[in-house]
Design a protein around this motif. Structure first.
Motif, PDB file in Angstrom:
ATOM      1  N   ALA A  98       0.832  -1.205   0.000  1.00 54.94           N
ATOM      2  CA  ALA A  98       0.000   0.000   0.000  1.00 54.94           C
ATOM      3  C   ALA A  98       0.865   1.252   0.000  1.00 54.94           C
ATOM      4  CB  ALA A  98      -0.918   0.010   1.220  1.00 54.94           C
ATOM      5  N   ALA A  99       0.449   2.253  -0.761  1.00 54.66           N
ATOM      6  CA  ALA A  99       1.121   3.549  -0.693  1.00 54.66           C
ATOM      7  C   ALA A  99       0.859   4.146   0.680  1.00 54.66           C
ATOM      8  CB  ALA A  99       0.585   4.468  -1.784  1.00 54.66           C
ATOM      9  N   ALA A 100       1.744   5.033   1.129  1.00 50.97           N
ATOM     10  CA  ALA A 100       1.642   5.591   2.475  1.00 50.97           C
ATOM     11  C   ALA A 100       0.253   6.163   2.750  1.00 50.97           C
ATOM     12  CB  ALA A 100       2.713   6.656   2.683  1.00 50.97           C
ATOM     13  N   GLU A 101      -0.313   6.850   1.752  1.00 49.06           N
ATOM     14  CA  GLU A 101      -1.618   7.483   1.967  1.00 49.06           C
ATOM     15  C   GLU A 101      -2.758   6.472   2.013  1.00 49.06           C
ATOM     16  OE1 GLU A 101      -0.551   7.880  -2.479  1.00 49.06           O
ATOM     17  OE2 GLU A 101       0.446   8.050  -0.516  1.00 49.06           O
ATOM     18  N   ASP A 102      -2.498   5.222   1.548  1.00 46.90           N
ATOM     19  CA  ASP A 102      -3.538   4.197   1.545  1.00 46.90           C
ATOM     20  C   ASP A 102      -3.484   3.295   2.776  1.00 46.90           C
ATOM     21  OD1 ASP A 102      -4.425   5.092  -0.929  1.00 46.90           O
ATOM     22  OD2 ASP A 102      -3.055   3.776  -2.022  1.00 46.90           O
ATOM     23  N   VAL A 103      -2.465   3.457   3.601  1.00 47.51           N
ATOM     24  CA  VAL A 103      -2.307   2.606   4.784  1.00 47.51           C
ATOM     25  C   VAL A 103      -3.525   2.671   5.712  1.00 47.51           C
ATOM     26  CG1 VAL A 103      -1.002   2.336   6.938  1.00 47.51           C
ATOM     27  CG2 VAL A 103       0.207   2.471   4.751  1.00 47.51           C
ATOM     28  N   PRO A 104      -4.043   3.857   6.054  1.00 47.83           N
ATOM     29  CA  PRO A 104      -5.209   3.901   6.956  1.00 47.83           C
ATOM     30  C   PRO A 104      -6.407   3.125   6.420  1.00 47.83           C
ATOM     31  CG  PRO A 104      -4.204   6.064   6.792  1.00 47.83           C
ATOM     32  CD  PRO A 104      -3.559   5.215   5.742  1.00 47.83           C
ATOM     33  N   THR A 105      -6.687   3.246   5.130  1.00 54.93           N
ATOM     34  CA  THR A 105      -7.816   2.540   4.538  1.00 54.93           C
ATOM     35  C   THR A 105      -7.635   1.031   4.621  1.00 54.93           C
ATOM     36  OG1 THR A 105      -8.213   4.371   3.010  1.00 54.93           O
ATOM     37  CG2 THR A 105      -9.168   2.238   2.434  1.00 54.93           C
ATOM     38  N   ALA A 106      -6.426   0.555   4.287  1.00 55.18           N
ATOM     39  CA  ALA A 106      -6.147  -0.877   4.340  1.00 55.18           C
ATOM     40  C   ALA A 106      -6.254  -1.407   5.764  1.00 55.18           C
ATOM     41  CB  ALA A 106      -4.751  -1.156   3.773  1.00 55.18           C
ATOM     42  N   ALA A 107      -5.772  -0.629   6.724  1.00 51.57           N
ATOM     43  CA  ALA A 107      -5.821  -1.061   8.121  1.00 51.57           C
ATOM     44  C   ALA A 107      -7.259  -1.105   8.631  1.00 51.57           C
ATOM     45  CB  ALA A 107      -4.974  -0.134   8.978  1.00 51.57           C
ATOM     46  N   LEU A 108      -8.041  -0.103   8.321  1.00 51.65           N
ATOM     47  CA  LEU A 108      -9.446  -0.073   8.746  1.00 51.65           C
ATOM     48  C   LEU A 108     -10.220  -1.246   8.147  1.00 51.65           C
ATOM     49  CD1 LEU A 108     -10.231   3.754   8.501  1.00 51.65           C
ATOM     50  CD2 LEU A 108     -10.225   2.383  10.603  1.00 51.65           C
ATOM     51  N   ALA A 109      -9.944  -1.575   6.894  1.00 54.66           N
ATOM     52  CA  ALA A 109     -10.638  -2.676   6.228  1.00 54.66           C
ATOM     53  C   ALA A 109     -10.317  -4.015   6.877  1.00 54.66           C
ATOM     54  CB  ALA A 109     -10.259  -2.711   4.745  1.00 54.66           C
ATOM     55  N   ALA A 110      -9.149  -4.105   7.529  1.00 52.02           N
ATOM     56  CA  ALA A 110      -8.735  -5.350   8.189  1.00 52.02           C
ATOM     57  C   ALA A 110      -9.191  -5.423   9.637  1.00 52.02           C
ATOM     58  CB  ALA A 110      -7.214  -5.486   8.124  1.00 52.02           C
ATOM     59  N   GLY A 111      -9.954  -4.425  10.093  1.00 52.60           N
ATOM     60  CA  GLY A 111     -10.489  -4.487  11.440  1.00 52.60           C
ATOM     61  C   GLY A 111      -9.774  -3.649  12.468  1.00 52.60           C
ATOM     62  N   PHE A 112      -8.810  -2.837  12.054  1.00 53.59           N
ATOM     63  CA  PHE A 112      -8.164  -1.918  12.982  1.00 53.59           C
ATOM     64  C   PHE A 112      -9.185  -0.869  13.427  1.00 53.59           C
ATOM     65  CE2 PHE A 112      -4.499  -3.953  11.613  1.00 53.59           C
ATOM     66  CZ  PHE A 112      -3.332  -3.417  12.148  1.00 53.59           C
ATOM     67  N   SER A 113      -9.101  -0.469  14.688  1.00 52.96           N
ATOM     68  CA  SER A 113      -9.921   0.642  15.149  1.00 52.96           C
ATOM     69  C   SER A 113      -9.273   1.943  14.694  1.00 52.96           C
ATOM     70  CB  SER A 113     -10.028   0.625  16.675  1.00 52.96           C
ATOM     71  OG  SER A 113      -8.767   0.944  17.264  1.00 52.96           O
ATOM     72  N   GLU A 114     -10.034   3.031  14.754  1.00 53.01           N
ATOM     73  CA  GLU A 114      -9.463   4.324  14.377  1.00 53.01           C
ATOM     74  C   GLU A 114      -8.309   4.704  15.301  1.00 53.01           C
ATOM     75  OE1 GLU A 114     -12.386   7.351  14.048  1.00 53.01           O
ATOM     76  OE2 GLU A 114     -13.453   6.403  12.375  1.00 53.01           O
ATOM     77  N   ASN A 115      -8.423   4.330  16.574  1.00 53.60           N
ATOM     78  CA  ASN A 115      -7.332   4.617  17.518  1.00 53.60           C
ATOM     79  C   ASN A 115      -6.071   3.845  17.139  1.00 53.60           C
ATOM     80  OD1 ASN A 115      -8.803   6.405  19.066  1.00 53.60           O
ATOM     81  ND2 ASN A 115      -9.452   4.853  20.550  1.00 53.60           N
ATOM     82  N   GLU A 116      -6.234   2.588  16.718  1.00 54.03           N
ATOM     83  CA  GLU A 116      -5.083   1.785  16.331  1.00 54.03           C
ATOM     84  C   GLU A 116      -4.460   2.313  15.049  1.00 54.03           C
ATOM     85  OE1 GLU A 116      -6.438  -2.496  18.282  1.00 54.03           O
ATOM     86  OE2 GLU A 116      -7.117  -1.926  16.273  1.00 54.03           O
ATOM     87  N   VAL A 117      -5.286   2.739  14.113  1.00 59.22           N
ATOM     88  CA  VAL A 117      -4.753   3.339  12.888  1.00 59.22           C
ATOM     89  C   VAL A 117      -3.969   4.602  13.233  1.00 59.22           C
ATOM     90  CG1 VAL A 117      -5.344   4.468  10.711  1.00 59.22           C
ATOM     91  CG2 VAL A 117      -6.543   2.386  11.397  1.00 59.22           C
ATOM     92  N   GLY A 118      -4.529   5.416  14.123  1.00 60.07           N
ATOM     93  CA  GLY A 118      -3.830   6.626  14.539  1.00 60.07           C
ATOM     94  C   GLY A 118      -2.510   6.319  15.232  1.00 60.07           C
ATOM     95  N   LEU A 119      -2.491   5.219  15.988  1.00 61.46           N
ATOM     96  CA  LEU A 119      -1.274   4.847  16.706  1.00 61.46           C
ATOM     97  C   LEU A 119      -0.146   4.482  15.748  1.00 61.46           C
ATOM     98  CD1 LEU A 119       0.090   4.243  19.450  1.00 61.46           C
ATOM     99  CD2 LEU A 119      -0.793   1.911  19.253  1.00 61.46           C
ATOM    100  N   ILE A 120      -0.457   3.678  14.713  1.00 61.99           N
ATOM    101  CA  ILE A 120       0.624   3.215  13.832  1.00 61.99           C
ATOM    102  C   ILE A 120       0.992   4.235  12.760  1.00 61.99           C
ATOM    103  CG2 ILE A 120      -0.019   0.805  14.207  1.00 61.99           C
ATOM    104  CD1 ILE A 120      -1.103   0.784  11.302  1.00 61.99           C
ATOM    105  N   THR A 121       0.095   5.193  12.482  1.00 62.88           N
ATOM    106  CA  THR A 121       0.385   6.153  11.412  1.00 62.88           C
ATOM    107  C   THR A 121       0.692   7.544  11.935  1.00 62.88           C
ATOM    108  OG1 THR A 121      -1.965   6.713  11.155  1.00 62.88           O
ATOM    109  CG2 THR A 121      -1.102   4.927   9.784  1.00 62.88           C
ATOM    110  N   GLU A 122       0.743   7.717  13.253  1.00 64.11           N
ATOM    111  CA  GLU A 122       0.947   9.035  13.844  1.00 64.11           C
ATOM    112  C   GLU A 122       2.214   9.678  13.295  1.00 64.11           C
ATOM    113  OE1 GLU A 122       0.542  10.965  18.311  1.00 64.11           O
ATOM    114  OE2 GLU A 122       0.987   8.853  18.053  1.00 64.11           O
ATOM    115  N   GLU A 123       2.105  10.904  12.834  1.00 65.36           N
ATOM    116  CA  GLU A 123       3.239  11.563  12.194  1.00 65.36           C
ATOM    117  C   GLU A 123       4.111  12.342  13.160  1.00 65.36           C
ATOM    118  OE1 GLU A 123       1.811  13.925   9.007  1.00 65.36           O
ATOM    119  OE2 GLU A 123       1.173  12.219   7.797  1.00 65.36           O
ATOM    120  N   ASN A 124       3.596  12.645  14.348  1.00 66.75           N
ATOM    121  CA  ASN A 124       4.453  13.337  15.313  1.00 66.75           C
ATOM    122  C   ASN A 124       5.279  12.313  16.072  1.00 66.75           C
ATOM    123  OD1 ASN A 124       2.931  12.312  17.519  1.00 66.75           O
ATOM    124  ND2 ASN A 124       1.429  13.940  17.233  1.00 66.75           N
ATOM    125  N   GLU A 125       6.024  12.769  17.077  1.00 66.18           N
ATOM    126  CA  GLU A 125       6.937  11.875  17.785  1.00 66.18           C
ATOM    127  C   GLU A 125       6.266  11.095  18.901  1.00 66.18           C
ATOM    128  OE1 GLU A 125      10.146  11.297  16.896  1.00 66.18           O
ATOM    129  OE2 GLU A 125       9.540  12.470  15.156  1.00 66.18           O
TER     130      GLU A 125
END
Length: 210
Positions: A163-190
């Motif tokens: 998946a391209a970087a911008e498509d990661v959240p969509t792929a993760a959500l489709a696999a059952g990740f919660s929005e919080n989990e998607v935010g955790l793995i894709t968080e752009e700050n430190e």
């Protein structure tokens, strides 16, 4: 008879601070391990081990990675969750082993190769568009020859490897990740760095005292 000196107020303050810090670290560690375990329950990683660190063996590793990743992605296209993804992969391990062996033979090598699903320890790893914390994950392991060279790993389910970087959240959500989990793995700050390093440190401490 002299009475024991009573701790100074400053020392009592230091004790309270240390105990509070230990309690907070314990709480964060427990929560971090739980977060890692929840992520691991939704992920299958791909782990390809080269025969050696020679330039030729490392190049071969990438060739094998490409064919295995392409076929595994096809196999998992209709998987709704990790449980289904695991079942599909287990049913196709011999095929994945076969195509890896064919790629090795076509490249002019006679190395053995094995394909297996196994719980595997991974360090914290940053990818393009997401990061996963250290911990144990179910992995599709492809071991070439002696398997003593530098390895390559990513995530085959959800299909985050491809998946391209911008498509990661969509792929993760489709696999059952919660929005919080998607935010955790894709968080752009430190912020995620501290969270994941805490998981890694806590896991190391846990192993030491088990």
């Amino acid at each position: 008879m002299k009475t024991a000196a009573r701790p100074s107020k400053a020392w009592r303050t230091i004790e309270i601070i240390l105990l509070t810090g230990a309690a907070v670290f314990l709480l964060i560690g427990t929560m971090s391990l739980r977060s890692q375990a929840e992520l691991a329950d939704k992920v299958v990683r791909l782990h390809v081990l080269a025969n050696s660190d020679s330039e030729e063996d490392q190049a071969l590793k990438l060739q094998v990675r490409d064919v295995v990743l392409a076929r595994a992605t096809e196999i998992l296209e209709q998987s709704a969750d990790r449980k289904e993804a695991e079942a599909r992969l287990r049913g196709q391990l011999l095929e994945l082993e076969r195509i890896a062996a064919e790629e090795i033979s076509a490249a002019g090598y006679d190395y053995s190769v094995t394909a297996q699903l196994a719980d595997t320890a991974f360090p914290t790893k940053e990818y393009d568009g997401f990061t996963l914390p250290a911990g144990d994950y179910l992995a599709l392991r492809i071991v070439i020859g002696k398997g003593e060279g530098q390895n390559w790993w990513c995530v085959v389910f959800p299909p985050l490897c491809t998946a391209a970087a911008e498509d990661v959240p969509t792929a993760a959500l489709a696999a059952g990740f919660s929005e919080n989990e998607v935010g955790l793995i894709t968080e752009e700050n430190e912020g995620y760095v501290l969270k994941f390093k805490t998981m890694e440190l806590w896991g190391q401490l846990k192993e030491r005292f088990e």
